[in-house]
Design an enzyme around this catalytic site. Structure first.
Site, mmCIF file in Angstrom:
data_model
loop_
_atom_site.group_PDB
_atom_site.id
_atom_site.type_symbol
_atom_site.label_atom_id
_atom_site.label_comp_id
_atom_site.label_asym_id
_atom_site.label_seq_id
_atom_site.Cartn_x
_atom_site.Cartn_y
_atom_site.Cartn_z
ATOM 1 N N GLY A 241 1.024 -1.263 0.135
ATOM 2 C CA GLY A 241 -0.265 -0.321 -0.007
ATOM 3 C C GLY A 241 0.820 1.146 -0.313
ATOM 4 N N THR A 242 2.079 1.294 0.491
ATOM 5 C CA THR A 242 2.676 2.395 0.409
ATOM 6 C C THR A 242 3.503 3.043 -0.778
ATOM 7 O OG1 THR A 242 3.106 2.090 3.240
ATOM 8 C CG2 THR A 242 5.478 3.102 1.551
ATOM 9 N N ASN B 258 -7.893 3.886 9.065
ATOM 10 C CA ASN B 258 -7.481 2.216 9.300
ATOM 11 C C ASN B 258 -7.049 2.822 11.405
ATOM 12 O OD1 ASN B 258 -5.129 4.729 8.184
ATOM 13 N ND2 ASN B 258 -3.991 3.930 9.824
ATOM 14 N N CYS C 172 1.402 1.485 12.955
ATOM 15 C CA CYS C 172 2.472 2.421 11.472
ATOM 16 C C CYS C 172 3.012 3.648 12.202
ATOM 17 C CB CYS C 172 1.963 2.649 10.449
ATOM 18 S SG CYS C 172 1.122 1.633 9.227
HETATM 19 N N1 PLP Z 1 -2.768 2.806 3.884
HETATM 20 C C1 PLP Z 1 -3.592 2.164 4.803
HETATM 21 C C2 PLP Z 1 -5.134 3.422 5.147
HETATM 22 C C3 PLP Z 1 -3.156 1.285 5.516
HETATM 23 O O1 PLP Z 1 -3.877 0.969 6.846
HETATM 24 C C4 PLP Z 1 -1.857 1.303 5.721
HETATM 25 C C5 PLP Z 1 -1.306 0.005 6.561
HETATM 26 O O2 PLP Z 1 -1.462 0.017 6.776
HETATM 27 C C6 PLP Z 1 -0.576 1.386 3.635
HETATM 28 C C7 PLP Z 1 -1.737 2.205 3.610
HETATM 29 C C8 PLP Z 1 0.379 0.574 3.814
HETATM 30 O O3 PLP Z 1 -0.003 -0.762 3.601
HETATM 31 P P1 PLP Z 1 1.473 -1.110 3.606
HETATM 32 O O4 PLP Z 1 2.126 -1.820 4.708
HETATM 33 O O5 PLP Z 1 1.097 -2.594 2.108
HETATM 34 O O6 PLP Z 1 2.260 -0.362 2.514
#
Ligand code: PLP
Length: 373
Positions: free
Chosen positions: A69-70, A149, A322
């Protein structure tokens, strides 16, 4: 252990693991090679792309695999920004986005872009009117998350995207918390770009995707050998891609019954806490990811609650995973204006299909014991 932090990550599903296994063992060919040994790998990537596309109402050629996601969030924002003449323009986002969006915006601000951070209401919802008011000339992108989140609150993405479309502005949504948990359809939402991540729906970690609507002018993100139509180079994570598709397929099959179960357990937890006479407010919006509960206890310390529950074998979160090392109130908690006497006692409990009634009773009785002391 009682795991009640499904918004942080989820366990790899056995079906996804089985689907991944051949690509980690005997089928190790590089899909970009020319001999027949690579044919299966190419086919596996292509089938996974089809499955993922159909899960969100997209075409296969609109799905680009990323490391999660990042990366998908970074790609969406930076690549739209970098296409602007003179590298100037305005991005509109919300005050409650994940740091993958907020820190990318902070970077873009440092190099000359302007960013508007829309406020949210008590439950984290962005107002369409605020967006319409902010959509001034020079706006190049709007990015608002599908579901938050920390709160689980679902944003009115179709309405927000419609407002952006009226001004001919591209719309991105970070759907990392939503995909696999609620119906997500890029056509119904009317979005141009959408990010998702496999480990939030019982897929493997380190794999995700960015949906890019056909015809959207966007820069390549990783330059190299030309994989992903030259947009995101690097030898494909075949096992990850196949595992993600299998996990998403499985989630879609059980989405409705899982949602019913998670919501029943969530309601039971709230009921038990009320019956125990605990004083709390609920921060999650009326419309939220099933099983997701942001709750603030009067006069308590969220971190103290987390550690005491941890000693009882119960895993929950404060703020988001995070930024779990930060002790100050998260930007989301600050943005939603929780009454002062409750604010510090905020925790996030996110249930999954693997939680059961006995676990809910244990979480409630654990919290009750902490407050009784
Ligand atoms: N965006 C949201 C809303 C998230 O909850 C998260 C992870 O907690 C991310 C992005 C990041 O995703 P990833 O862990 O796959 O990099």
């Amino acid at each position: 252990m009682i795991y009640a932090d499904h918004a942080a990550t989820t366990r790899l599903s056995p079906k996804a693991l089985e689907a991944m296994r051949p690509w980690l063992e005997e089928e190790y060919a590089n899909p970009s090679t020319l001999y027949s040994f690579s044919r299966n790998a190419r086919r596996a990537v292509s089938e996974a792309r089809e499955k993922i596309a159909s899960a969100i109402g997209a075409n296969a050629d609109e799905i680009y695999f990323t490391s999660g996601g990042t990366e998908a969030d970074n790609w969406a924002l930076k690549s739209i920004a970098f296409r602007q003449p003179n590298q100037r323009g305005r991005i509109i986002t919300s005050a409650v986005e994940h740091h993958a969006i907020l820190n990318t915006c902070a970077f873009l601000e440092r190099i000359g872009f302007e960013v508007t951070y829309l406020p949210v209401d008590r439950h984290g919802i962005v107002s369409c009117k605020d967006l319409a008011d902010a959509l001034i000339k020079g706006t190049v992108l709007v990015s608002v998350m599908t579901a938050n989140n920390e709160l689980g609150t679902i944003e009115p993405i179709a309405e927000l995207a419609e407002a952006a479309r009226q001004y001919n502005v591209l719309f991105h949504t970070d759907a990392v918390q939503a995909v696999g948990h609620i119906p997500v359809n890029v056509e119904k939402l009317g979005v141009d770009l959408l990010s998702a991540s496999a480990h939030k729906f019982n897929g493997p970690k380190g794999i995700g995707f960015l949906y890019i609507r056909k015809g959207t002018a966007i820069e390549a993100f990783i330059h190299g050998g030309g994989q992903e139509k030259g947009m995101r180079s690097g030898t494909e994570n075949i096992a990850g891609i196949v595992g993600m598709a299998a996990a998403l397929e499985e989630h879609l099959e059980t989405m409705i019954e899982d949602a019913v179960q998670c919501e029943r357990l969530r309601a039971k937890l709230i009921d038990l806490l009320r019956k125990a006479g605990l004083d709390f407010v609920i921060n999650s919006g009326e419309s939220h990811i099933p099983g997701s509960l942001s709750i603030s206890f009067r006069g308590a310390e969220g971190e103290m609650l987390l550690h005491r529950l941890d000693l009882m074998g119960i895993a929950i979160a404060v703020g988001s995973a995070c930024n779990a090392k930060e002790t100050k109130l998260s930007h989301v908690i600050q943005a939603i204006q929780i009454p002062e006497e409750y604010r510090n006692g905020t925790v996030r409990i996110t249930l999954g299909a693997d939680n059961d009634d006995r676990q809910i009773e244990e979480i409630a009785s654990g919290l009750n014991r902490i407050f009784a002391r």
